[in-house]
Design an enzyme around this catalytic site. Structure first.
Site, PDB file in Angstrom:
ATOM      1  N   TYR A   1       3.785  -4.370   2.337  1.00  0.00           N
ATOM      2  CA  TYR A   1       3.390  -5.652   1.737  1.00  0.00           C
ATOM      3  C   TYR A   1       3.343  -6.739   2.812  1.00  0.00           C
ATOM      4  O   TYR A   1       2.374  -7.496   2.903  1.00  0.00           O
ATOM      5  CB  TYR A   1       4.382  -6.045   0.638  1.00  0.00           C
ATOM      6  CG  TYR A   1       4.063  -7.378  -0.002  1.00  0.00           C
ATOM      7  CD1 TYR A   1       3.118  -7.466  -1.015  1.00  0.00           C
ATOM      8  CD2 TYR A   1       4.705  -8.543   0.415  1.00  0.00           C
ATOM      9  CE1 TYR A   1       2.812  -8.681  -1.603  1.00  0.00           C
ATOM     10  CE2 TYR A   1       4.406  -9.767  -0.165  1.00  0.00           C
ATOM     11  CZ  TYR A   1       3.462  -9.826  -1.179  1.00  0.00           C
ATOM     12  OH  TYR A   1       3.160 -11.044  -1.743  1.00  0.00           O
ATOM     13  N   SER A  40       1.778 -14.771   2.723  1.00  0.00           N
ATOM     14  CA  SER A  40       3.210 -14.801   2.401  1.00  0.00           C
ATOM     15  C   SER A  40       3.991 -15.077   3.669  1.00  0.00           C
ATOM     16  O   SER A  40       3.575 -14.691   4.771  1.00  0.00           O
ATOM     17  CB  SER A  40       3.657 -13.458   1.814  1.00  0.00           C
ATOM     18  OG  SER A  40       5.077 -13.367   1.758  1.00  0.00           O
TER      19      SER A  40
END
Length: 266
Positions: A155, A142
Site C-alpha cells: 500500500y 498517503s
C-alpha cells in the site's frame, strides 16, 4: 456557494469518504460533477443530494477500477469530454494483512486500483488538459509514501508511486495553466479501513483526522499551487528539509565510478 462555472470535475471513488467530500466541496466551488465508483446506488443518492442543494449538474459513472475495461472507459471520457477541467484520482484500496499474507490475486488488485488506474487516468487528463492549456489533477496519496515501515509496504509503495508521478508531471507542466497536486493524508476516517479489516481508532488513538477537515485543507493547498500537500504535518520545515536533502542528493546519484565504500579491498 460559487456561482462561477468552473467546468466539470471527475471524481473517482466518489461513493463515500474523501471522494464524497470532494464532490460536495467542488460543487460548492462551481463545478459540475462526474462521480465514478462501483456502487451506483450510493452515487445516485449523492448526486441527487448535491443537485438539490447546489443546482449543479451531477452525472453518475459506474466504474470498477480493478477492471481494465472500466479504466479504459474513464480514460476515454477524460480524453473526449472537453468540459472536464479537474480530475480527482481518489479511488484506492488497502490490504488485510501484509505481502506475507496475501496471494497474487489480492496483490494484483491493489496494484491495478492504486497504481495502474490513477496513472492511466492522470495521463489521459494531463494530455487533454495540456492541449487546452487548462485543468487540474489531484492525486490522493498517503503519508505512508514516506514511511513504508509503518504499515504494509505494498500500500505504501502504491502511494509513493502517486507522489512520484505527481512530482514528475509537475516538472513537465511548468509554464502551462495545468496544475497537479498530490495530497498525503495521514490516518483519515474513511471506509477503506473497515474494508481492509482494520480498526483505525484502535490502531492510532487520537491521530485520525476527520474527512471533511482533510479535504478542506487539501483544497487550500491546491489553491496555493502546492505540488505536495500534507494536511497533518504541523512543522512544514521538516518537509522542506526533506525536499532540500533529496534535491542535494540528486546530482550525485549517477556516476561512472563506484562509491569508495563499495570497492573491494584486499
Amino acid at each position: 456557494m460559487s456561482t462561477d462555472f468552473k467546468g466539470t470535475a471527475l471524481v473517482t471513488g466518489a461513493s463515500s469518504g474523501i471522494g464524497e467530500v470532494y464532490a460536495e466541496r467542488l460543487a460548492d466551488r462551481g463545478y459540475d460533477l462526474i462521480l465514478a465508483a462501483r456502487r451506483v446506488d450510493r452515487l445516485e443518492a449523492l448526486a441527487q443530494k448535491i443537485t438539490a442543494r447546489t443546482g449543479r449538474k451531477v452525472e453518475v459513472l459506474r466504474a470498477d477500477l480493478s477492471d481494465r475495461k472500466d479504466i479504459a472507459a474513464v480514460e476515454r471520457r477524460l480524453a473526449d469530454d472537453a468540459t472536464i477541467t479537474l480530475l480527482v484520482n481518489n479511488a484506492g484500496i488497502s490490504l488485510e494483512g501484509s505481502i506475507l499474507e496475501n496471494g497474487s490475486e489480492n496483490i494484483e488488485r491493489i496494484v491495478t486500483v492504486n497504481v495502474l488506474a490513477p496513472t492511466l487516468l492522470a495521463a489521459a487528463a494531463a494530455q487533454a488538459f495540456v492541449a487546452r492549456d487548462k485543468g487540474g489533477i489531484i492525486n490522493i496519496a498517503s503519508v505512508l509514501a514516506f514511511v513504508p515501515e509503518m504499515m504494509d509496504g505494498i500500500y505504501s509503495g502504491t502511494k509513493a508511486h502517486l507522489v512520484g508521478i505527481t512530482q514528475g508531471l509537475a516538472a513537465k507542466l511548468q509554464g502551462t495553466q495545468v496544475r497537479v497536486q498530490a495530497v498525503l493524508p495521514g490516518a483519515t476516517r474513511s471506509e477503506i479501513w473497515e474494508k481492509s479489516g482494520k480498526d483505525v481508532d484502535a490502531m492510532m488513538p487520537g491521530m485520525v483526522m476527520d474527512t471533511a477537515d482533510l479535504v478542506d485543507a487539501a483544497l487550500v493547498g491546491f489553491d496555493r499551487g502546492e505540488v505536495i500537500t500534507i494536511p497533518p504535518l504541523q512543522d512544514e520545515a521538516q518537509y522542506k528539509a526533506f525536499e532540500a536533502a533529496r534535491m542535494a542528493m540528486a546530482p550525485n546519484l549517477s556516476r561512472k565510478e563506484v562509491a569508495p565504500r563499495y570497492r573491494q579491498h584486499a
